[in-house]
Design a protein around this motif. Structure first.
Motif, mmCIF file in Angstrom:
data_model
loop_
_atom_site.group_PDB
_atom_site.id
_atom_site.type_symbol
_atom_site.label_atom_id
_atom_site.label_comp_id
_atom_site.label_asym_id
_atom_site.label_seq_id
_atom_site.Cartn_x
_atom_site.Cartn_y
_atom_site.Cartn_z
ATOM 1 N N GLN A 1 81.400 4.580 37.932
ATOM 2 C CA GLN A 1 81.942 5.902 38.234
ATOM 3 C C GLN A 1 80.843 6.945 38.069
ATOM 4 O O GLN A 1 80.066 6.871 37.121
ATOM 5 C CB GLN A 1 83.070 6.236 37.260
ATOM 6 N N SER B 1 79.200 10.634 37.238
ATOM 7 C CA SER B 1 79.549 11.671 36.273
ATOM 8 C C SER B 1 80.245 12.795 37.051
ATOM 9 O O SER B 1 79.788 13.192 38.128
ATOM 10 C CB SER B 1 78.296 12.146 35.532
ATOM 11 N N GLY B 2 81.354 13.243 36.519
ATOM 12 C CA GLY B 2 82.115 14.298 37.219
ATOM 13 C C GLY B 2 83.216 13.754 38.114
ATOM 14 O O GLY B 2 83.757 14.491 38.939
ATOM 15 N N ASN C 1 72.776 15.031 39.879
ATOM 16 C CA ASN C 1 73.562 14.259 38.920
ATOM 17 C C ASN C 1 75.028 14.315 39.350
ATOM 18 O O ASN C 1 75.612 15.392 39.420
ATOM 19 C CB ASN C 1 73.371 14.855 37.514
ATOM 20 N N GLY C 2 75.584 13.151 39.672
ATOM 21 C CA GLY C 2 77.007 13.110 40.022
ATOM 22 C C GLY C 2 77.307 13.391 41.483
ATOM 23 O O GLY C 2 78.411 13.809 41.823
#
Lengths: 317, 296
Positions: free
Chosen positions: A298, A300-301, B39-40
């Motif tokens: 998964q 991040s976020g 990021n993400g």
């Protein structure tokens, strides 16, 4: 005097060949001027169609140096500048039968168009007595699709049609179907939509040629996305196209990224994947392109991404 | 001078086209380009999610761009045509339509983000021409690709639709030729230079797409190309990984090595084929390259 070399693909009903013309360059002319000049001054046997000269009748589209253009509203200087050349090669539109030289046959295309019932199937809300009224907003829905002049440029450039003329519908036919599906006076949108789905709707390659070349800038690819959405809303989810789209939709919701290993199984099912994709999978594994044991983590976020899904649902309802 | 970009790899770079991740990072390092991976980041939707929900498709890409905006950079860089298209489509829609932008931001607010519209979305190919400069690139070349005949296969989504992409004329782009020639390679003319690879419909239109793949390989082969080079990992995957399937539909030998743009650049910078992960392709490209080049 600067000269242009114009090669035109001729066809006499049996043989096709390229014929060369030398034409003095003139600034500020159109492509149709060039064709007309050749016919009037050099070769009265050259065949092409044109009528209105104002991008309304749609009869003068041709291929030049590999792309389709509407001859009357295309500046010659733009074309020379695009290809950085004084040599132009004219051919008839692709994906059409040719009658003679640059003249193509439209009848089979019109016949094909009847599949999507290109007429209003009146709803119960209107009648002969009260008429079939539409709000301004409703009318705007059909404003862009009714700009279509049936010039055939989109069909000439369509990459799916190039390999699937019998099965696939020309983008201008999809546009016509769309036009009646979104028309609020139409009472049976599914009658236009079903034939669209049955004629390889999911085979559109998303190459963007039709929308990029349309001389009327009709948003053809947005329409195709709408047509696909509409078939799914009608419950047509058990097909490769819908399953493939949902694989992306669901993977982003669950993990944030695509699980490439599972994509074929989600699209085709386990049995079909086992039958057809094993050699492909083996060569991908062998080259380290797929690691069947690797499952995307998964991102991040991911909770925030799911909030966007929730919000999109709210917007829809 | 160090150029810094937010970097959006896209899903294929994490799996089927990991060699593009490897070669992009190697080349960026050698050129002194700093790539800060978001990021993400999520999948761009790959031209599929808008078929289910157009607003959602815009929203997830607004989030990706907002992540880049929060890094304080001016550009978000990708190495995939379709990622570039999807991100730029979302951006253009919101920048043109204030109401849509506000609506998307209501959703993003719940995710703790805001889309402002301050970051431009670019592709490595464009960044090399626009920001890095061909003259600077030429100065970095240690192994000119002299004698290598490349077929530049653009892929649709780096040029079309022009109102979204707009970097160059979609009917006759020249950026790939400019980069390849700066590296010393010879560009061959071939009919399928601007053709569609068919990747986005390879499941529902498998038969048609395999025919297209065969034609797309044969055309440069007949023009004398040593390899195809493409700025898109999806075109690369379609033409390379599916080539054995396409071969079954053709009597002639269609064999054509397919490499990524950063791999071509890396070779000219003196990086070895292994370091650029050229050994990971289904159709082995190394023998064709070795015939023409003194490889590191």
């Amino acid at each position: 005097m600067e000269m242009m070399t114009v090669k035109i693909k001729r066809f006499d009903g049996r043989n096709s060949y390229y014929q060369k013309y030398e034409v003095p360059y003139e600034k500020g002319k159109t492509i149709l001027w060039l064709l007309t000049t050749i016919r009037e001054e050099q070769d009265p046997t050259l065949n092409f169609t044109s009528a209105c000269r104002h991008a309304i009748c749609g009869s003068c589209a041709v291929q030049i140096n590999g792309n389709a253009f509407l001859a009357c509203n295309t500046p010659l200087d733009d074309v020379l500048d695009t290809y950085k050349t004084m040599n132009l090669t004219f051919e008839p539109l692709k994906n059409f039968e040719v009658i003679k030289d640059l003249v193509i046959v439209w009848e089979p295309k019109m016949e094909k168009m009847t599949k999507v019932k290109p007429w209003i199937i009146p709803g119960e809300e209107g009648s002969k007595e009260i008429g079939f009224l539409q709000s301004e907003e409703d009318f705007q829905q059909i404003a862009a699709p009714t700009d279509c002049i049936l010039c055939g440029v989109c069909a000439s450039e369509c990459n799916q049609l190039a390999v699937n003329q019998d099965g696939y519908l020309e983008p201008f036919i999809l546009n016509k179907a769309y036009r009646y599906i979104v028309d609020t006076r139409d009472g049976a949108p599914e009658q236009h939509l079903k034939p669209v789905l049955e004629n390889d709707l999911w085979k559109c390659l998303h190459c963007m040629q039709c929308v990029s070349q349309c001389p009327k800038t009709i948003p053809l690819t947005d329409q195709i996305a709408f047509l696909r959405s509409a078939t799914m809303a009608m419950g047509e989810l058990d097909n490769q196209g819908a399953k493939h789209a949902y694989a992306f939709h669901d993977d982003v919701k669950n993990k944030g990224r695509l699980n490439e290993t599972m994509l074929p199984i989600k699209t085709d099912g386990l049995v079909q994947t086992a039958l057809t994709k094993i050699p492909f999978a083996l060569r991908m594994v062998k080259k380290g392109k797929i690691n069947p044991l690797h499952m995307p983590k998964q991102i991040s976020g991911i909770q925030e991404v799911r909030k966007l899904y929730e919000y999109a649902e709210e917007v829809k309802s | 001078m160090t150029l810094t970009y937010a970097f959006f790899p896209g899903c294929t770079l994490e799996s089927a086209a990991e060699e593009l991740m490897i070669s992009t990072k190697k080349v960026a390092e050698a050129l002194g380009i700093e790539l800060i991976e978001l990021n993400g980041w999520t999948c761009c939707g790959a031209s599929h999610i808008q078929d289910i929900d157009n607003f959602l498709s815009t929203s997830i890409n607004a989030r990706n761009i907002a992540l880049a905006e929060s890094l304080g950079v001016s550009k978000l860089l990708t190495v995939c045509n379709t990622c570039t298209l999807m991100l730029r489509t979302a951006k253009l829609k919101m920048d043109k339509n204030e109401r849509l932008k506000e609506q998307v931001n209501v959703g993003l607010d719940r995710a703790g983000l805001q889309y402002k519209g301050t970051v431009e979305v670019t592709h490595l190919l464009w960044a090399l021409l626009e920001d890095y400069g061909l003259e600077n690139l030429k100065k970095k070349v240690t192994v000119p690709l002299k004698g290598l005949k490349v077929a530049n296969f653009y892929g649709c989504h780096i040029v079309m639709p022009p109102d979204v992409m707009g970097f160059e004329n979609h009917r006759n782009p020249q950026s790939m030729e400019m980069v390849a020639e700066a590296l010393g390679a010879e560009c061959v003319e071939f009919d399928q230079r601007l053709a569609c690879c068919g990747f986005h419909a390879v499941f529902p239109a498998q038969k048609e797409v395999m025919t297209m793949t065969g034609i797309n390989c044969l055309s440069p082969k007949e023009a004398g190309a040593d390899c195809i080079v493409t700025p898109c990992p999806l075109c690369q995957m379609q033409l390379d990984a599916y080539q054995p399937d396409a071969q079954k539909r053709f009597d002639q030998d269609i064999t054509m090595p397919i490499i990524h743009l950063p791999q071509l650049i890396g070779l000219a910078l003196g990086i070895s084929p292994e370091e650029l992960a050229i050994n990971r392709h289904v159709v082995d490209a190394i023998p064709a390259l070795q015939r023409k080049l003194q490889l590191a």
